[in-house]
Structures are given as structure tokens and as C-alpha cells.
Motif scaffolding. Structure first.
Motif: not given
Length: 502
Positions: A466-479, A489-497
Motif C-alpha cells: 500500500v505504501g510501496n506500490p512500485d516495489f519489486s524484489v529484483r529492484h530491491w535486491a539490486a539496490m 538470496e536468503r532475503f529474496v526467498d523470504g520475500f517471494r514466499k
């Protein structure tokens, strides 16, 4: 210091922790919903007006009444129907709402006493403003903050951070009890009066273990001499505690008292709402206009820009570039200020200039080993570098120096616990981050997902989006400034789940 919990039916609400339990299981409820529920259950049976509830959940913000209606509807859905029938929350037409259930208030357990450090330990309690002008409160707060900063730069002392000291502002308390809660032996307390171009300061150093007054003095000087008085008070305390006079390199002092007070006011607003951050930006800009060489104002303005970058949902070049430029300017103006150094270090890490960032962190903590905020910031960067245990040590040190911290400390703590695989502890920590809940909610969702609590995880993920409508896991992981691919990858796995978008 003590808080309270509220029990009703199968529920227990802890406003301090920001948690709602049903039969000991956490209930996924929004931050605003928790605030509204806390206001209602604190006064069961009373009618609370819509304006009072809006103030409770959206303090200082102009919010449409429809937002309140939506939150109340969501609370009713979460709470369900009481065993006796009816509703937990009833509507009083055209006026407001009332909590209809029976509520039992339970005091939380008394805070556990902290062990004393090996070195002389001290907390500076907020100096009382004894002038007839309430506007002088800012001046008194600034004096307290500067004394904390000056003492903390003495490596042979253990000094409690500002946020924990100011938890006692305006509260009468037994010095022994306060010292036990903060885990220190000595307390500095005093008062300040400013009038007709002069300042009168009374200060006393108390040994909380014995009750003895080790040192007390009264200063009556011209207002222009305030920073010289601060240096003198610091020197006397260091001499009393260490038996010798040894001062660290001098800090830069502002040339304008008005700029100084503007900066003090701005610091209070930094961890508040986006609107408050905008006000802080205006105050700091004005302070720099009055005193273009005031390093601390540049430091806080840099952090203000960085927060704007984070809260905007993405690291725009405008926010990043301006923040880094301001932080570099602050260090140039005052290379002996640890706060300026760690602010620059943190920003450099997000630019992936890791060598310079590590060097600046080292310089900051050499200048001020008691700088709790620096240890908390360093924990974030160290964890993302893959040195998780070291990062946990840093955040624990930050909490020891600042046992009653600003809520943002729970974000690096939760992140470090997640990285260590301690997902349950991470959930507990992240639920306590009220100020930066928008940022921490994604880690909370990931932690819940790793525990298999997928419904709660997806609810948190939806609230985050709701507060971050443009969020994407890939973009976050890159930044994020990761230096460890497996940890990323451990963080990404949690986000995806948790159901956050790719």
C-alpha cells in the motif's frame, strides 16, 4: 519504566510492543488499527469522538474521516463477534465510537536491571527549563544533547545515548531506579534558565549507587558563552569520574545561536511523519542560511534527504546525490564529529564505495565509541556484507548504549536476526518498529513466511505494498548494498514466499 497491556476476551493488546494476540497467537493488524484499538480499550465504555480517534491514529495529520471508517471496519472483522454477542466496537451516530467489551489492564513486567559496564558509566538526564518562557525548552534540550555528545567522545567512559536519556524528560523518578534501568552508576542532572542575554546553569553529578553528590556547580554567564560552559561542565565531569582531565579533540561549534536552536528542533522531527521530516528540512535549510559553516546542520540535512530517498520508494539520483554531497560537506567542516563521519559512511555503503565506507565507520567509532546510532547503522551494513554474527554484536552494542531507543533500531535488529535464521525473534523485533513500519514490514513479511505463517506474511506484504506500490524484489535486491550473494538470496526467498512481486 512500565507500560500496560489490555486483555479482553481471547485477546491481549500490547501498545508498547505493537502486538495483538488471540489465544497467544499474533493477529495481523495494521499500525493505524493498533493505535485506534489502543485508544478505545484504554477507555472502555467511554465514547471517543471521531476527532479524538483521528488524532490517536494520525497525529498531526489532516486525514479524511473515511480513513477512520475503513480502519474501524477492518478492526471489527479481525476481532469477530464477542462470546456474549453484539460487537466489540459500537458506533455512536454522528459522534464517534465506544469499546463495549470488558477490559482487564495488566502491567508489564518491570524492566530488568542492566549490569554495570567495566568502565565509569553515566547518563545525562534532560536539564529542566526553569525560565518562565516555555520556548526555552529547545535551548535546555540542546544543552543536554551537547553534554551527552561531549561526554560520549571520552573513550574511558560509558555514556547512555540521547533517546534513552530523554525517555525521562519531565518525569520525576528515583535516581537509583533510573540508573538501574539504564545500567549506569552515575547520573548528571540540572536546570537551565535563560533571560536578558544571560544563562544560568545548575548541574550536579550523583553516584546512584551510594546517593552521594560527587560534584555540583552553578554557572552564571553571558549567553554567548554557552558553549564554553558546556566544555567546562564536560571537563569537570571527566575529571570527577576519571581522576584526571583528558578531553578529546574539540568539536566545531555553531556561530549562530538561532541556527543552533533550529538544528535542535529539527533533530526532534527526523524520525517522525513525512510531514515532520519536511518541517525538519525547512528548519535545517534555514540554519545553514544563518550559519553556512555549521557542520551538524549539514549532517542532519543529509540524513533528511536520505530518508526522503528511502521513503520515496526508490533511490532517485537527486536524493542520493544531494545527501552524499551534504554529508561530505559536513565532514569537511568538522572532521572531528563522529555523527558526520558515520552518516557519510552509511551513504557511501549504499553507493557501494565499501572501502571508503568502512574507513569512515572506523573513524567515527574511534572519535566516539559511545555513538549508539553509528553502531546501529554499522550493523545494517555489516549484516549485508555477510558478517552476520558481527552485525548482531554491533546492534546489541547499540541497544546497550541506548536501551530505550528510537523504534528504527528494531529494523537493523530484525534484519540481523532474519539473516541469522532466527525468524521468530526477528518477528518480535520488527513488530516493535513503529516509526519505520513501512520499511520494516517487508522483513516482517519475509520472517513470517519462513516460519510458515503464510496468511500473516501475505497480510503484511499487502500492507507494505500500500505504501510501496512500485516495489519489486529484483529492484530491491539490486539496490541494497549486499556483499554476500547467498545472503541476498536468503532475503529474496523470504520475500517471494510472502508474495511480494518479482
Amino acid at each position: 519504566m512500565q507500560g500496560a497491556r489490555f486483555a479482553f476476551g481471547p485477546f491481549v493488546l500490547d501498545p508498547g510492543l505493537g502486538t495483538l494476540l488471540r489465544d497467544d497467537a499474533p493477529v495481523a493488524v495494521s499500525h493505524r488499527g493498533l493505535k485506534l484499538l489502543a485508544a478505545l480499550v484504554a477507555r472502555p465504555g467511554d465514547i471517543l469522538s471521531k476527532s479524538a480517534l483521528l488524532d490517536a491514529a494520525w497525529p498531526g495529520l489532516a486525514v479524511e474521516e473515511g480513513n477512520l471508517t475503513v480502519q474501524i471496519a477492518q478492526l471489527r472483522k479481525l476481532l469477530g463477534v464477542p462470546a456474549y454477542g453484539g460487537e466489540w466496537i459500537t458506533t455512536v451516530p454522528r459522534i464517534g465510537y465506544r469499546f463495549a467489551g470488558a477490559v482487564e489492564q495488566r502491567d508489564t513486567a518491570k524492566r530488568r536491571s542492566l549490569p554495570l559496564p567495566a568502565k565509569p558509566s553515566i547518563a545525562v538526564l534532560p536539564f529542566a527549563n526553569v525560565s518562565n518562557d516555555p520556548e526555552q525548552e529547545t535551548f535546555a534540550d540542546g544543552l543536554t544533547e551537547d553534554l551527552i555528545t561531549d561526554l560520549s567522545r571520552t573513550a574511558e567512559l560509558f555514556v547512555i545515548a540521547r533517546n534513552s536519556a530523554f525517555a525521562y524528560k519531565g518525569k520525576a523518578g528515583d535516581v537509583r531506579a533510573i540508573a538501574e534501568e539504564l545500567g549506569v552508576r552515575y547520573l548528571l542532572e540540572g536546570s537551565v534558565r535563560q533571560a536578558a542575554g544571560r544563562v544560568r546553569i545548575n548541574a550536579q553529578l550523583v553516584d546512584a549507587l551510594t546517593g552521594d553528590h560527587l560534584w555540583a556547580e552553578r554557572f552564571d554567564r553571558k549567553l554567548d558563552d554557552i558553549f564554553a560552559v558546556q566544555d567546562e561542565v564536560t571537563a569537570r565531569i571527566v575529571e570527577a569520574l576519571l581522576g584526571r582531565l583528558r578531553m578529546p579533540p574539540p568539536r566545531q561549534r555553531p556561530k549562530s545561536l538561532e541556527a543552533y536552536e533550529l538544528c535542535v528542533r529539527a533533530r526532534r522531527l527526523m524520525d517522525d511523519t513525512p510531514q515532520a521530516a519536511q518541517e525538519a528540512h525547512l528548519l535545517l535549510t534555514h540554519a545553514i542560511a544563518l550559519d553556512p559553516d555549521y557542520a551538524e546542520a549539514y549532517r542532519w540535512l543529509a540524513l533528511n534527504h536520505w530518508m526522503g530517498w528511502v521513503h520515496s520508494g526508490g533511490p532517485s539520483e537527486a536524493f542520493r546525490g544531494t545527501a552524499l554531497e551534504l554529508a561530505r560537506k559536513a565532514v569537511v567542516l568538522d572532521p572531528n564529529d563522529a555523527g558526520c563521519r558515520w552518516a557519510l559512511a552509511y551513504l557511501l555503503a549504499y553507493e557501494r564505495d565499501f572501502a571508503e565506507a568502512d574507513a569512515e565507520f572506523a573513524k567515527a567509532l574511534a572519535l566516539d565509541p559511545n555513538e549508539a546510532d553509528a553502531w546501529a547503522a554499522l550493523s545494517d551494513i555489516t549484516v549485508l556484507a555477510g558478517r552476520v554474527e558481527e552485525g548482531l554484536e554491533h546492534i546489541r552494542k547499540a541497544f546497550r548504549l541506548n536501551p530505550l531507543p528510537a523504534s528504527w533500531y528494531y529494523l537493523p535488529l530484525g534484519q540481523a536476526l532474519y539473516a541469522a535464521g532466527e525468524h521468530k525473534a526477528a518477528v518480535e523485533a520488527l513488530r516493535r518498529d513503529e516509526t519505520h513500519r513501512t520499511s520494516s514490514r517487508r522483513f516482517l513479511a519475509a520472517s513470517l513466511a519462513q516460519l510458515g505463517r503464510l496468511d500473516e506474511a501475505r497480510a503484511e506484504a499487502e500492507l507494505f505494498l500500500v505504501g510501496n506500490p512500485d516495489f519489486s524484489v529484483r529492484h530491491w535486491a539490486a539496490m541494497e548494498p549486499f556483499r554476500d550473494a547467498a545472503l541476498r538470496e536468503r532475503f529474496v526467498d523470504g520475500f517471494r514466499k510472502a508474495g511480494l512481486p518479482e
